[in-house]
Design an enzyme around this catalytic site. Structure first.
Site, PDB file in Angstrom:
ATOM      1  CB  ALA A  56      -0.854   0.131   1.285  1.00  0.00           C
ATOM      2  NE  ARG A  92       7.591   1.596  -3.268  1.00  0.00           N
ATOM      3  CZ  ARG A  92       7.711   0.628  -4.412  1.00  0.00           C
ATOM      4  NH1 ARG A  92       8.120   0.992  -5.502  1.00  0.00           N
ATOM      5  NH2 ARG A  92       8.458  -0.529  -4.046  1.00  0.00           N
ATOM      6  CG  ASN A 131      -1.286  -3.690  -5.150  1.00  0.00           C
ATOM      7  OD1 ASN A 131      -1.432  -3.558  -6.298  1.00  0.00           O
ATOM      8  ND2 ASN A 131      -0.214  -2.927  -4.168  1.00  0.00           N
ATOM      9  CB  SER A 184       0.105  -9.226 -14.449  1.00  0.00           C
ATOM     10  OG  SER A 184       0.672  -8.627 -15.633  1.00  0.00           O
ATOM     11  CE1 TYR A 221       4.976  -9.005 -11.990  1.00  0.00           C
ATOM     12  CE2 TYR A 221       3.689  -9.250 -14.249  1.00  0.00           C
ATOM     13  CZ  TYR A 221       4.142  -8.742 -12.986  1.00  0.00           C
ATOM     14  OH  TYR A 221       3.107  -7.707 -12.816  1.00  0.00           O
TER      15      TYR A 221
HETATM   16  P1  NDP Z   1       5.191  -0.748  -7.124  1.00  0.00           P
HETATM   17  O1  NDP Z   1       6.468  -1.323  -7.402  1.00  0.00           O
HETATM   18  O2  NDP Z   1       4.862   0.892  -7.316  1.00  0.00           O
HETATM   19  O3  NDP Z   1       4.812  -1.021  -5.485  1.00  0.00           O
HETATM   20  C1  NDP Z   1       4.680  -2.491  -5.206  1.00  0.00           C
HETATM   21  C2  NDP Z   1       4.385  -2.519  -3.782  1.00  0.00           C
HETATM   22  O4  NDP Z   1       4.271  -3.607  -3.202  1.00  0.00           O
HETATM   23  C3  NDP Z   1       5.187  -1.490  -2.558  1.00  0.00           C
HETATM   24  O5  NDP Z   1       4.190  -0.857  -1.820  1.00  0.00           O
HETATM   25  C4  NDP Z   1       6.327  -2.580  -2.044  1.00  0.00           C
HETATM   26  O6  NDP Z   1       6.422  -2.086  -0.784  1.00  0.00           O
HETATM   27  C5  NDP Z   1       5.362  -3.632  -2.167  1.00  0.00           C
HETATM   28  N1  NDP Z   1       6.020  -4.982  -1.804  1.00  0.00           N
HETATM   29  C6  NDP Z   1       6.809  -5.480  -2.717  1.00  0.00           C
HETATM   30  N2  NDP Z   1       7.156  -6.793  -2.209  1.00  0.00           N
HETATM   31  C7  NDP Z   1       6.534  -6.848  -1.058  1.00  0.00           C
HETATM   32  C8  NDP Z   1       6.751  -7.918   0.037  1.00  0.00           C
HETATM   33  N3  NDP Z   1       7.659  -8.975  -0.060  1.00  0.00           N
HETATM   34  N4  NDP Z   1       6.252  -7.650   1.177  1.00  0.00           N
HETATM   35  C9  NDP Z   1       5.153  -6.747   1.352  1.00  0.00           C
HETATM   36  N5  NDP Z   1       5.112  -5.675   0.393  1.00  0.00           N
HETATM   37  C10 NDP Z   1       5.982  -5.765  -0.731  1.00  0.00           C
HETATM   38  O7  NDP Z   1       4.140  -1.646  -8.054  1.00  0.00           O
HETATM   39  P2  NDP Z   1       2.794  -1.571  -8.864  1.00  0.00           P
HETATM   40  O8  NDP Z   1       1.992  -0.552  -7.871  1.00  0.00           O
HETATM   41  O9  NDP Z   1       2.989  -1.173 -10.019  1.00  0.00           O
HETATM   42  O10 NDP Z   1       2.293  -3.060  -8.553  1.00  0.00           O
HETATM   43  C11 NDP Z   1       1.177  -3.198  -7.663  1.00  0.00           C
HETATM   44  C12 NDP Z   1       0.799  -4.827  -8.142  1.00  0.00           C
HETATM   45  O11 NDP Z   1       0.105  -4.535  -9.563  1.00  0.00           O
HETATM   46  C13 NDP Z   1       1.714  -6.006  -8.283  1.00  0.00           C
HETATM   47  O12 NDP Z   1       1.459  -6.894  -7.944  1.00  0.00           O
HETATM   48  C14 NDP Z   1       2.193  -5.776  -9.784  1.00  0.00           C
HETATM   49  O13 NDP Z   1       2.611  -6.940 -10.073  1.00  0.00           O
HETATM   50  C15 NDP Z   1       0.910  -5.789 -10.397  1.00  0.00           C
HETATM   51  N6  NDP Z   1       0.751  -5.045 -11.494  1.00  0.00           N
HETATM   52  C16 NDP Z   1       1.357  -4.022 -12.015  1.00  0.00           C
HETATM   53  C17 NDP Z   1       1.470  -3.627 -13.359  1.00  0.00           C
HETATM   54  C18 NDP Z   1       2.284  -2.256 -13.764  1.00  0.00           C
HETATM   55  O14 NDP Z   1       2.082  -2.031 -15.086  1.00  0.00           O
HETATM   56  N7  NDP Z   1       2.681  -1.308 -12.745  1.00  0.00           N
HETATM   57  C19 NDP Z   1       0.856  -4.482 -14.505  1.00  0.00           C
HETATM   58  C20 NDP Z   1       0.135  -5.362 -13.977  1.00  0.00           C
HETATM   59  C21 NDP Z   1       0.163  -5.950 -12.558  1.00  0.00           C
HETATM   60  P3  NDP Z   1       7.807  -1.284  -0.365  1.00  0.00           P
HETATM   61  O15 NDP Z   1       7.429   0.151  -0.903  1.00  0.00           O
HETATM   62  O16 NDP Z   1       7.895  -1.120   0.982  1.00  0.00           O
HETATM   63  O17 NDP Z   1       8.894  -1.919  -1.198  1.00  0.00           O
END
Ligand code: NDP
Length: 243
Positions: free
Chosen positions: A9, A11, A86, A138, A151
């Site tokens: 949540a 970002r 997410n 995705s 992925y």
């Molecule tokens: P971001 O990289 O902007 O954000 C990722 C988020 O996931 C961050 O809040 C991060 O936390 C958190 N996170 C990552 N690893 C962990 C972990 N091990 N435990 C807890 N939290 C974790 O990604 P998006 O917002 O773009 O993506 C969100 C979702 O949407 C993902 O599942 C992604 O695969 C999916 N998605 C995104 C697409 C895109 O084009 N952007 C397309 C299709 C799917 P922290 O900030 O603390 O690292």
């Protein structure tokens, strides 16, 4: 006030979903891994608007961290009614260069993380005979993407988990669906150059990249009563990229 959990949540898409759930009057648990400052900034912003939000640090790939954090959330905010899985990572790599570590981290975060959070949330949902889960998959989980085998495999797993869990817990009053985004403008796209992004935009029939709010709109629908007869489905939010 009902309680919702949003993983990842801090970002991007998760932040937009968390804001939307606050606006819909949920008490929102903001789970993040590293971005302590960003998560707390979002919490402060939500509190300043009169909403209820609390930050929780946990690595979703760790079942012990997830179990502990869900216990804390239940004790502090009340039993979880809505879970949005997410949190995720992405990575481009030639298939032959995917190491054990890269594979395990990808599957651990993007698939086992969803399993861990669903397993932690469902016992109370079953007890309450009520709950909604939305998993963020995705379009690459639907079609497969070159140089993203790990992925794509994890996200295909999320779609399978969604469908199977929906069948199992429907009788307990729980709905489970997935949202499958296309190319969404967040930090996840940072590795791509402007010309790559332009190409992706051109490949998208609606001729734009998606926004986190586009995904939040789909989540808002799926958790609402308007979706009360929808479970086990994958709702694509991709501008027509994959049909
Ligand atoms: P971001 O990289 O902007 O954000 C990722 C988020 O996931 C961050 O809040 C991060 O936390 C958190 N996170 C990552 N690893 C962990 C972990 N091990 N435990 C807890 N939290 C974790 O990604 P998006 O917002 O773009 O993506 C969100 C979702 O949407 C993902 O599942 C992604 O695969 C999916 N998605 C995104 C697409 C895109 O084009 N952007 C397309 C299709 C799917 P922290 O900030 O603390 O690292």
């Amino acid at each position: 006030m009902k309680t919702a959990v949003v993983t990842g949540a801090s970002r991007g898409i998760g932040e937009a979903i968390a804001k939307r759930l606050c606006e819909k009057s949920f008490a929102v648990a903001l789970i993040y891994k590293n971005s302590d400052e960003k998560a707390n900034e979002l919490k402060r912003e939500m509190l300043s608007l009169g909403f209820v939000a609390e930050c929780y640090q946990a690595d979703v790939s760790s079942s012990s961290q997830v179990n502990a954090v869900f216990e804390k959330i239940s004790a502090e905010l009340g039993s979880v009614e809505v879970l949005i899985n997410n949190a995720g990572i992405s990575q481009q790599s030639l298939f032959t260069e995917i190491t054990d570590e890269m594979w395990n981290e990808m599957i651990g975060t993007n698939l086992t993380g969803v399993f861990n959070c669903c397993r932690a949330a469902t016992p109370e949902m079953i007890k309450n005979h009520s709950g909604v889960i939305v998993n963020i998959a995705s379009m690459w989980g639907e079609t497969g993407a070159s140089c993203e085998v790990h992925y794509s495999a994890a996200k295909a797993g999320v779609i399978g988990l969604t469908k199977a869990l929906a069948k199992e817990v429907g009788v307990s009053g729980i709905r489970v669906n997935a949202v499958s985004p296309g190319v969404i403008k967040t930090d996840m796209l940072n590795p791509f150059s402007e010309s790559d992004l332009d190409e992706l935009k051109k490949e998208t029939p609606l001729n734009r990249l998606g926004t986190p709010e586009d995904v939040a709109n789909a989540v808002e629908f799926l958790i609402s009563d308007k979706a009360s007869f929808i479970t086990g489905q994958v709702l694509s939010v991709n501008g027509g990229f994959v049909i």
